[in-house]
Design an enzyme around this catalytic site. Sequence first.
Site, PDB file in Angstrom:
ATOM      1  N   GLY A   1      -9.196   5.008  -6.052  1.00  0.00           N
ATOM      2  CA  GLY A   1      -7.885   4.393  -6.222  1.00  0.00           C
ATOM      3  C   GLY A   1      -6.831   4.962  -5.287  1.00  0.00           C
ATOM      4  CB  VAL A   2      -3.238   5.776  -5.879  1.00  0.00           C
ATOM      5  CG1 VAL A   2      -2.059   6.155  -5.025  1.00  0.00           C
ATOM      6  CG2 VAL A   2      -2.926   4.533  -6.644  1.00  0.00           C
ATOM      7  CG  ASP A   3      -6.392  11.408  -5.948  1.00  0.00           C
ATOM      8  OD1 ASP A   3      -6.791  11.910  -4.881  1.00  0.00           O
ATOM      9  OD2 ASP A   3      -6.030  12.081  -6.914  1.00  0.00           O
TER      10      ASP A   3
ATOM     11  CB  THR B   1      -2.067   0.381 -14.657  1.00  0.00           C
ATOM     12  OG1 THR B   1      -1.766   0.359 -13.261  1.00  0.00           O
ATOM     13  CG2 THR B   1      -0.819   0.716 -15.455  1.00  0.00           C
ATOM     14  N   GLY B   2      -5.044   1.917 -13.426  1.00  0.00           N
ATOM     15  CA  GLY B   2      -6.301   1.624 -12.749  1.00  0.00           C
ATOM     16  C   GLY B   2      -7.447   2.203 -13.565  1.00  0.00           C
TER      17      GLY B   2
ATOM     18  CE1 TYR C   1      -8.102   9.151 -15.003  1.00  0.00           C
ATOM     19  CE2 TYR C   1      -5.861   9.924 -15.256  1.00  0.00           C
ATOM     20  CZ  TYR C   1      -7.171  10.158 -14.891  1.00  0.00           C
ATOM     21  OH  TYR C   1      -7.530  11.401 -14.417  1.00  0.00           O
TER      22      TYR C   1
ATOM     23  CG  ASP D   1      -1.784   1.141   1.414  1.00  0.00           C
ATOM     24  OD1 ASP D   1      -1.659   2.126   0.647  1.00  0.00           O
ATOM     25  OD2 ASP D   1      -2.641   1.085   2.311  1.00  0.00           O
TER      26      ASP D   1
ATOM     27  CG  ASN E   1      -8.306  14.295 -10.819  1.00  0.00           C
ATOM     28  OD1 ASN E   1      -8.092  15.468 -10.511  1.00  0.00           O
ATOM     29  ND2 ASN E   1      -9.087  13.495 -10.100  1.00  0.00           N
TER      30      ASN E   1
HETATM   31  P1  ADP Z   1      -5.164   5.934 -12.500  1.00  0.00           P
HETATM   32  O1  ADP Z   1      -6.397   6.796 -12.483  1.00  0.00           O
HETATM   33  O2  ADP Z   1      -3.888   6.726 -12.789  1.00  0.00           O
HETATM   34  O3  ADP Z   1      -5.312   4.736 -13.375  1.00  0.00           O
HETATM   35  P2  ADP Z   1      -5.732   4.437 -10.021  1.00  0.00           P
HETATM   36  O4  ADP Z   1      -5.583   4.956  -8.650  1.00  0.00           O
HETATM   37  O5  ADP Z   1      -7.090   4.139 -10.531  1.00  0.00           O
HETATM   38  O6  ADP Z   1      -4.948   5.483 -10.966  1.00  0.00           O
HETATM   39  O7  ADP Z   1      -4.876   3.107 -10.169  1.00  0.00           O
HETATM   40  C1  ADP Z   1      -3.493   3.047 -10.340  1.00  0.00           C
HETATM   41  C2  ADP Z   1      -2.959   1.765  -9.716  1.00  0.00           C
HETATM   42  O8  ADP Z   1      -2.828   1.929  -8.308  1.00  0.00           O
HETATM   43  C3  ADP Z   1      -3.844   0.532  -9.913  1.00  0.00           C
HETATM   44  O9  ADP Z   1      -2.994  -0.561 -10.248  1.00  0.00           O
HETATM   45  C4  ADP Z   1      -4.446   0.324  -8.521  1.00  0.00           C
HETATM   46  O10 ADP Z   1      -4.698  -1.050  -8.256  1.00  0.00           O
HETATM   47  C5  ADP Z   1      -3.320   0.795  -7.626  1.00  0.00           C
HETATM   48  N1  ADP Z   1      -3.697   1.182  -6.251  1.00  0.00           N
HETATM   49  C6  ADP Z   1      -4.902   1.509  -5.731  1.00  0.00           C
HETATM   50  N2  ADP Z   1      -4.790   1.823  -4.421  1.00  0.00           N
HETATM   51  C7  ADP Z   1      -3.466   1.694  -4.090  1.00  0.00           C
HETATM   52  C8  ADP Z   1      -2.689   1.854  -2.893  1.00  0.00           C
HETATM   53  N3  ADP Z   1      -3.258   2.228  -1.744  1.00  0.00           N
HETATM   54  N4  ADP Z   1      -1.343   1.633  -2.962  1.00  0.00           N
HETATM   55  C9  ADP Z   1      -0.758   1.273  -4.125  1.00  0.00           C
HETATM   56  N5  ADP Z   1      -1.424   1.094  -5.273  1.00  0.00           N
HETATM   57  C10 ADP Z   1      -2.761   1.290  -5.263  1.00  0.00           C
END
Ligand code: ADP
Length: 177
Positions: free
Chosen positions: A38-40, A124-125, A127, A16, A30
């Site tokens: 997601g990560v954000d 890769t999530g 987007y 994480d 974004n």
């Molecule tokens: P984007 O909009 O740039 O595609 P996302 O947040 O949707 O970004 O996803 C990017 C990647 O981060 C995906 O592979 C997702 O599984 C991963 N992800 C989501 N939450 C976390 C986290 N807490 N730590 C690390 N990676 C994460």
Amino acid sequence: MEVTVNKSKIVLVQGDITTQATQAIVNAANTRLAGGGGVDGAIHSAGGPTIMAECRKIGGCPTGDAVITTGGTLKAKYVIHAVGPIYRGGTQGEEKLLASAYRKSLELAAVKGIHSISFPSISTGAYNYPIRQAARIALATAVDYLTEHSQIELVRFVLFGAVDLEVYEAALKDLTK
Ligand code: ADP
């Protein structure tokens, strides 16, 4: 998995991003820096409201670029908000934009005197960037950067899932063989 490039290390782990103790962690943001899932979402909820307050002051960030805020209550002192491209088939400059999001993040980290940084798999999530291609671009950008600059000693890629980690490992083996 870990490789040495010049004087620095690239490390791949499953985990994480919000719990990483590197000096900076990178957010997959974004263009409006408006927060999302997601990560954000994970970074803003773990780091507290000051990060969003700083993002509002900055206002926005173009695709392929990055901006920096403090890390709020995170272990990381800084969050670098990088904006990767939305994948639209690969003909809209996505590869250059994705490489640029990584490169600008590394350049910004260097300007701030940062020695260690963690990246998620940008784009890769939500987007939809195909992860095999995205992994190659992410890692090639890091390898190229570290070959030319030695201030950043540790670049960690934090992959959320085991399959994503395997894809990154295969790409890194391929690049450094
Ligand atoms: P984007 O909009 O740039 O595609 P996302 O947040 O949707 O970004 O996803 C990017 C990647 O981060 C995906 O592979 C997702 O599984 C991963 N992800 C989501 N939450 C976390 C986290 N807490 N730590 C690390 N990676 C994460």
